[in-house]
Design an enzyme around this catalytic site. Sequence first.
Site, PDB file in Angstrom:
ATOM      1  N   HIS A  86      54.169 -27.285  39.387  1.00 35.86           N
ATOM      2  CA  HIS A  86      54.504 -27.467  37.838  1.00 35.86           C
ATOM      3  C   HIS A  86      56.088 -27.767  37.793  1.00 35.86           C
ATOM      4  O   HIS A  86      56.743 -28.095  36.630  1.00 35.86           O
ATOM      5  CB  HIS A  86      53.043 -26.089  37.361  1.00 35.86           C
ATOM      6  CG  HIS A  86      54.124 -26.032  35.762  1.00 35.86           C
ATOM      7  ND1 HIS A  86      52.789 -26.220  34.323  1.00 35.86           N
ATOM      8  CD2 HIS A  86      54.672 -25.307  34.876  1.00 35.86           C
ATOM      9  CE1 HIS A  86      53.635 -26.332  33.402  1.00 35.86           C
ATOM     10  NE2 HIS A  86      54.735 -25.440  34.205  1.00 35.86           N
ATOM     11  N   GLU A 143      58.826 -30.033  35.728  1.00 33.15           N
ATOM     12  CA  GLU A 143      59.394 -29.930  34.850  1.00 33.15           C
ATOM     13  C   GLU A 143      61.139 -30.120  35.075  1.00 33.15           C
ATOM     14  O   GLU A 143      61.919 -31.088  33.897  1.00 33.15           O
ATOM     15  CB  GLU A 143      59.362 -28.785  34.336  1.00 33.15           C
ATOM     16  CG  GLU A 143      60.391 -28.027  32.979  1.00 33.15           C
ATOM     17  CD  GLU A 143      59.645 -29.082  31.819  1.00 33.15           C
ATOM     18  OE1 GLU A 143      60.395 -28.523  30.594  1.00 33.15           O
ATOM     19  OE2 GLU A 143      58.836 -29.556  31.349  1.00 33.15           O
ATOM     20  N   LYS A 157      61.702 -33.769  35.254  1.00 36.11           N
ATOM     21  CA  LYS A 157      61.675 -34.284  34.324  1.00 36.11           C
ATOM     22  C   LYS A 157      62.704 -34.396  33.733  1.00 36.11           C
ATOM     23  O   LYS A 157      63.875 -35.309  33.166  1.00 36.11           O
ATOM     24  CB  LYS A 157      60.831 -34.229  33.138  1.00 36.11           C
ATOM     25  CG  LYS A 157      59.551 -34.973  33.542  1.00 36.11           C
ATOM     26  CD  LYS A 157      58.433 -34.638  32.625  1.00 36.11           C
ATOM     27  CE  LYS A 157      57.975 -32.904  32.217  1.00 36.11           C
ATOM     28  NZ  LYS A 157      57.229 -32.442  31.362  1.00 36.11           N
ATOM     29  N   ASN A 158      63.874 -33.703  33.442  1.00 35.25           N
ATOM     30  CA  ASN A 158      65.185 -33.313  32.322  1.00 35.25           C
ATOM     31  C   ASN A 158      66.339 -33.675  33.064  1.00 35.25           C
ATOM     32  O   ASN A 158      67.230 -34.383  32.978  1.00 35.25           O
ATOM     33  CB  ASN A 158      64.937 -31.559  32.605  1.00 35.25           C
ATOM     34  CG  ASN A 158      64.017 -31.440  32.017  1.00 35.25           C
ATOM     35  OD1 ASN A 158      63.456 -31.649  30.787  1.00 35.25           O
ATOM     36  ND2 ASN A 158      64.137 -29.364  31.851  1.00 35.25           N
TER      37      ASN A 158
END
Length: 409
Positions: A247, A251, A254-255
């Site tokens: 998780h 994240e 992606k950023n």
Amino acid sequence: MKFVRFLMKNAALANAPKHIDHFSKFSPSPLSMKQFLDFGSTNACEKTSYVFLRQELPVRLSNILKEINLLPDRLICTPSVQMLQSWYVQSLFDIMNFLDKSPDDHRILTAFTEALVKIRDRHNDVVPTMAQGVLEYKEAFGQDHITNQNVQYFLDRFYMSRISIRMLINQHTLIFDGTTNPAHPKTIGSIDPSCKVAEVVRDAYESAKFLCDQYYLGSPELEIEEINSKCQKEPISIVYVPSHLYHMLFELFKNAMRATVETHESSPSLPPIKVMLALGDEDLSLKMSDRGGGVPLRKIEKLFSYMYSTAPTPQVDHSERAPLAGFGYGLPISRLYAQYFQGDLQLYSMEGYGTDAVIYLKALSTDSIEKLPVYNKSAWRHYKVSQEADDWCVPSKEPLNLSVHRDSK
């Protein structure tokens, strides 16, 4: 008969504050990763788990329910928060039904596991539902510093409580449902006693790359370096929950990908995202470095704020699984996953160049102990803080015109 059940249910709900007051007087009991692991691998006893959870879950639910009631009235009254409160109260009563039932009856143990699955499913949309409640409040009443501060404090604790409750439920249901996960046969519930960190990094990268390729028609490559001070030739592995690590990494990838692609959209090639893994005596550190242009220092803390999001407002449809994308909760909740077992997630950025995101995890399972919110006077005081004058000078947006002061002399 339906009418009788309706009356009984409403009578029980009327007693909810009394039960919440009772259980909130107890502090949650944090468990270490080693305790989770030892119990699930060598001492797995469904009766023991049943007796512990039927006491511990009401304590964790009630502690956070007391804090919900300390939120601003206008936030509590939003439809989303009202719905969320009803879920938590219902789950509390579902567990309380087992307080006086014997652990020696196998049918009771089966019914308890089924109740836990029902509670987990009921709480699937807690994160976006609370996020929707915050949005409803912001749109209706705007923002102020004190409310933002209280909401930030509460949501960190609320979502951490949710992570811990799901951890307890998942451990019980996964261990005692009588089946094993064919993809991960060696896991103890949701815990992998030998979680190969680089593999989780690659899994998260591939998932983020798939999204990036779909949206931008390209994505940066991945470079991984491992430094294992304990055993230099061995890949790094620790006792951890792979889904939690995934998780966080997903994240961050992606950023990093979005920033890299948008910063270098006119370049013939994209600089890679570099991940360094380092295992020491106390910490496992994961550093993800991108060349996505970086973030100004003044914005770093805002990236972890629930009340600050530059994304467009999504609409939640409670008839379907509510979307998380768009609420801007990815980073703050990822940091909570890291902090849950006494780790952390921090960002170090150089505007004009790129960002390093560092995840710190405990290397030893004995040090990985749940970080749990507890409702007490200290917590209560956080919600009662009043606006005070700043004890540091606040810089003006406009530079002082010194010539005016010279002319007046």
